[in-house]
Each structure stands twice: as structure tokens, then as C-alpha cells.
Motif scaffolding. Structure first.
Motif, mmCIF file in Angstrom:
data_model
loop_
_atom_site.group_PDB
_atom_site.id
_atom_site.type_symbol
_atom_site.label_atom_id
_atom_site.label_comp_id
_atom_site.label_asym_id
_atom_site.label_seq_id
_atom_site.Cartn_x
_atom_site.Cartn_y
_atom_site.Cartn_z
ATOM 1 N N SER A 82 0.805 -1.342 0.007
ATOM 2 C CA SER A 82 -0.053 0.028 0.098
ATOM 3 C C SER A 82 0.785 1.195 -0.138
ATOM 4 O O SER A 82 0.548 2.399 0.125
ATOM 5 N N GLY A 83 2.147 1.039 -0.114
ATOM 6 C CA GLY A 83 3.285 2.170 -0.416
ATOM 7 C C GLY A 83 4.612 1.875 0.020
ATOM 8 O O GLY A 83 5.245 1.640 -0.855
ATOM 9 N N ASP A 84 4.841 1.808 1.308
ATOM 10 C CA ASP A 84 6.258 1.763 1.583
ATOM 11 C C ASP A 84 6.875 0.358 1.454
ATOM 12 O O ASP A 84 8.187 0.117 1.329
ATOM 13 N N THR A 85 6.219 -0.601 1.752
ATOM 14 C CA THR A 85 6.744 -2.096 1.723
ATOM 15 C C THR A 85 7.196 -2.251 0.318
ATOM 16 O O THR A 85 8.303 -2.903 0.084
ATOM 17 N N GLY A 86 6.666 -1.918 -1.027
ATOM 18 C CA GLY A 86 7.051 -2.224 -2.269
ATOM 19 C C GLY A 86 8.684 -1.655 -2.138
ATOM 20 O O GLY A 86 9.411 -2.324 -2.786
ATOM 21 N N ALA A 87 8.838 -0.167 -1.872
ATOM 22 C CA ALA A 87 10.017 0.254 -2.166
ATOM 23 C C ALA A 87 11.248 -0.551 -1.118
ATOM 24 O O ALA A 87 12.200 -0.791 -1.659
ATOM 25 N N ALA A 88 10.926 -0.658 0.046
ATOM 26 C CA ALA A 88 11.819 -1.402 1.026
ATOM 27 C C ALA A 88 12.079 -2.850 0.701
ATOM 28 O O ALA A 88 13.222 -3.096 0.555
ATOM 29 N N VAL A 89 10.974 -3.480 0.006
ATOM 30 C CA VAL A 89 11.548 -4.828 -0.392
ATOM 31 C C VAL A 89 12.226 -4.891 -1.630
ATOM 32 O O VAL A 89 13.207 -5.508 -1.846
ATOM 33 N N ALA A 90 11.920 -3.976 -2.587
ATOM 34 C CA ALA A 90 12.544 -3.967 -3.833
ATOM 35 C C ALA A 90 14.061 -3.611 -3.730
ATOM 36 O O ALA A 90 15.076 -4.411 -4.222
ATOM 37 N N HIS A 91 14.311 -2.516 -2.831
ATOM 38 C CA HIS A 91 15.663 -2.226 -2.577
ATOM 39 C C HIS A 91 16.273 -3.275 -1.780
ATOM 40 O O HIS A 91 17.663 -3.586 -2.082
ATOM 41 N N ALA A 92 15.918 -3.855 -0.909
ATOM 42 C CA ALA A 92 16.325 -4.965 -0.068
ATOM 43 C C ALA A 92 16.960 -6.217 -0.868
ATOM 44 O O ALA A 92 17.915 -6.783 -0.758
ATOM 45 N N PHE A 93 16.074 -6.361 -1.861
ATOM 46 C CA PHE A 93 16.521 -7.656 -2.812
ATOM 47 C C PHE A 93 16.992 -7.526 -3.966
ATOM 48 O O PHE A 93 17.348 -8.476 -4.756
#
Length: 428
Positions: free
Chosen positions: A132-143
Motif C-alpha cells: 500500500s506504499g512503503d513495503t514495495g520500495a523497502a522490499v525492492a531495494h532490499a532484494f
């Protein structure tokens, strides 16, 4: 660390299995059957973030990860600060947006990526998650760039801020982003359907990086201890924590911290008008309504997936019902709170403003208030500027992506279409 499926009690797994599989049978959440309180919490607060976090996670995980591995994972994941800033004499903000994607989910996302990279030992994995917003960026950059791990991120088309979207739709490589023509709950439903489909789950070696993954929660527990370490010692026994809540992973982690022994007096589950939990806490009836779009869009969730974990801790008596109160904040009061914070000299965004408003309404004399700042105000630049009537500068992380082209694919709210996309893109 033994974890039990909260829907199928016979299914018991270790931490590594839970991290790799995400969800259990019947879409059940994995969770410890009992959380053992820690000794010498005061002594823990004297340690630096990484050293303290290793001790906390060792206590939670047991001996599944050796010392060298755990130290490496935590050191690589938590390589940025969590800061407590005074907003007024009685109220502080725990700023969780100093990581690479300017949101609290950097803590959980990076910890999960490091864990999975170690646990999977090179086996192919597909991370499927909704944001719904922040998870996408955090997961994308982490992996991003990790060998043999592909990431598929579903997000509600047109319902998250443009800058939030750019942070994860511009990476490419092993990061695949899909704009679903529906709301977040529908995206979450598609993820659950995929996990119930053996052909997809087994064929693509499916995993989830949402806050339903136990590794995310374990990481988030640590920054509640970091907050207390920065508060005056005289105030630590009267701390009320207001948590802006959507999918309720953040509050779940806070409750775990309290069960471990962190002396949090009580929690405020602060939501926007999507108020399933505050109504439940008042009435005892679980009655989700249709999700409503708000300024605090990352909290536009009517069926929060992490609530069963909090319910389990309540039922076991690890936390008492009067230690969690709910507070719903409407759009008008969200904007009022943003303006109040600005007058106090503190620039904030809608999600933290919801938590601040709930806190000011509930805080009593002699208590210290702590609300969570879950995202940098610039991630919601348009709404912040519209409400406050003043421009705000972009930090470097957002300047870098603002002009880049998004690489997402548009798909209808249709599971068959999503399944075809994943096999066309990722199938061998």
C-alpha cells in the motif's frame, strides 16, 4: 525457534522454514507459541543498536543462526539510525525513515533479505508481495540484485503517491512491479490466492515479504528498544506509544517488545477512517467495511492481516486488553494534526499525523508520548505541500528517482491474468 500456524496448530516449523514459506496451511500466520520475557532489559538499553538487536534476536530465534551469521545479517540490515526527536515537552517522534527508501519498512525488508539470502543457499525463490506504499520500495531495494531471487510487487494503481511508486517501479532487473486496477485489499487477496495455488507456489518457489513474514516482525521489535534507549530514564515507565496502523505489523512488533519486557505502559492503535480494529476494540465485533481512500494511503486497509498475532497474545494473557486502545482519525483531523506539528516546528506527513492526533487525544498527565514517524514527509510531497501551503525539499533518494520512467505492468484485478504474467515473466 519453534513457530506454530495460528490456523492449523498441528503445523509447526522452525524460523528458517517460516521465512522461506511465508504463510502456513490455510493461509495461517506463523507465530511463537510462547514469548519468554528477557532479563536485564535496562542493561540492554545501554548497548548500541546493532549489538542490542543481536541479543534480542538471539533470544527470539534461539540457536538457528550461528553467531557470525546473525552478527553479519544484523550489521548489514541495520546500517542506518532510528532517531527519537522531541516534538514538545511531553511528546516525541520515533523517526524510522532514515534508511535507503525513507520508511520504517527498511528495517524489516533488509533483515528479511539478509536472512533469506543466507537460508536459501542459492535456491531459486520468487518473492510475491502486495504494497500500500512503503513495503514495495523497502522490499525492492532490499532484494535488488540478489542472485536467484525474483520479486513481484503488486500495488493498487493510482492509489499511492507518485514518488513512493517511483522508488520501486524504476529498478528493473529482478524486481517486477504490477499495477492492479483495484485497492490494496484486492492486491492482498491476489497474493493469498497465489499462495493457495500449488502450481504457482511450488512452480515459482513462492515466498512473501509482507509483514506477514515472521522475519519482518522480528526486525521491527528491535527499534522499539532503540526508542526507549533514547528517552530520558525518568520517563521510561510512563511511555504511551501511538502506532499508525494499516496491516498491523508495526503494532504487533511493539506488543512483542512489551512482552519481552520493554516497559511500554500502553499502545494506541491509530488508524484513519479504515477503522476495523478501533471498532473491534470497542465492540468486540470484527466487521470490516469497504476500504476508503485517504491521505494516509499506506493505512488504507480494512482487513489487517497481522491482527491474529495480536489476538493470540491477548488470548494467552501476554498483554492485557486495556493495554491496547484504538483511535480512528478522519481526514479533517489528519490535516489539523499536520498543521499543529508544523506550528511546533516539526514537519510531518499524514501517517505520523494520524498517530500524533490519536496520541494527543489519549495522553494523560504525567505520561510520555511516543508516536512513530513511518515515512519521510517528502514521500508524500503533494499532500504535505497542499495541506501546509509551503514547498518541501526532496532528499537525495527521491531526487534520484523522480525523473526516471516506471517499469510497471498494468493488470486487471484478475488472478488468471496475474498467474499468466508471472509464468510468462518468471517461468522456466
Amino acid at each position: 525457534m519453534e513457530l506454530v500456524n495460528l490456523k492449523v496448530a498441528e503445523e509447526r516449523v522452525n524460523f528458517a522454514t517460516a521465512v522461506k514459506t511465508g504463510l502456513g496451511q490455510q493461509q495461517g500466520l506463523f507465530f511463537p507459541e510462547h514469548i519468554q520475557p528477557m532479563q536485564d532489559v535496562q542493561g540492554l538499553l545501554d548497548k548500541p543498536l546493532v549489538e542490542r538487536s543481536v541479543v534480542i534476536l538471539r533470544h527470539l530465534l534461539g540457536d538457528e543462526l550461528d553467531d557470525a551469521t546473525l552478527n553479519s545479517i544484523v550489521g548489514n540490515a541495520f546500517n542506518f539510525p532510528a532517531r527519537v526527536e522531541a516534538v514538545s515537552e511531553q511528546i516525541h517522534c520515533l523517526e524510522l525513515f532514515h534508511g535507503p527508501t525513507l520508511a520504517f519498512k527498511d528495517f524489516g525488508g533488509r533483515f528479511m533479505a539478509q536472512c533469506l539470502a543466507n537460508i536459501s543457499a542459492g535456491e531459486p525463490i520468487t518473492i510475491l508481495t502486495a504494497t500500500s506504499g512503503d513495503t514495495g520500495a523497502a522490499v525492492a531495494h532490499a532484494f535488488h540484485g540478489i542472485d536467484n531471487i525474483n520479486v513481484v510487487i503488486l500495488f493498487p494503481k493510482g492509489k499511492i503517491s507518485p514518488l513512493q511508486e517511483k522508488l520501486f517501479t524504476t529498478l528493473g532487473g529482478n524486481i517486477h512491479t504490477v499495477a492492479i486496477d483495484a485497492d490494496f485489499d484486492a492486491c492482498q487477496s491476489l497474493v493469498k490466492t497465489a499462495f493457495d495455488d500449488p502450481e504457482v507456489r511450488q512452480g515459482l518457489h513462492l515466498n512473501s515479504a509482507n509483514s506477514i513474514n515472521i522475519s519482518r516482525l522480528m526486525a521491527q521489535v528491535c527499534y522499539y528498544f532503540e526508542a526507549f534507549a533514547q528517552l530520558p530514564e525518568s520517563a521510561r515507565n510512563q511511555v504511551v506509544v501511538s502506532v499508525p496502523s494499516g496491516n498491523f505489523g508495526n503494532l504487533t512488533a511493539g506488543v512483542i517488545a512489551k512482552v519481552l519486557g520493554l516497559p511500554i505502559k500502553r499502545f494506541i492503535a491509530a488508524t484513519n477512517v479504515n477503522d476495523t480494529v478501533p471498532r473491534y476494540l470497542r465492540t468486540g465485533e470484527w466487521q470490516p467495511k469497504k476500504t476508503v481512500a485517504t491521505l494516509s494511503n499506506a493505512m488504507d486497509v480494512s482487513q489487517p492481516n497481522n491482527w491474529p498475532r495480536i489476538e493470540a497474545m491477548l488470548q494467552r494473557g501476554e498483554i492485557q486488553p486495556d493495554e491496547i486502545v484504538g483511535e480512528s482519525v478522519d481526514e479533517d483531523y489528519t490535516q489539523v494534526a499536520m498543521k499543529q506539528l508544523a506550528k511546533l516546528g516539526y514537519l510531518s506527513e499524514p501517517h505520523a499525523a494520524v498517530a500524533f492526533r490519536a496520541l494527543t487525544k489519549q495522553l494523560q498527565e504525567g505520561e510520555t508520548g511516543l508516536f512513530l514517524g513511518t515515512a519521510h514527509p517528502a514521500k508524500f510531497r503533494e499532500s504535505v505541500e497542499n495541506v501546509l501551503g509551503q514547498p518541501i525539499a526532496l532528499p537525495p533518494a527521491l531526487v534520484d528517482v523522480a525523473g526516471k520512467e516506471g517499469l510497471s505492468v498494468d493488470i486487471a484485478n484478475d488472478y488468471a491474468a496475474l498467474k499468466k504474467f508471472m509464468f510468462d515473466r518468471l517461468g522456466k
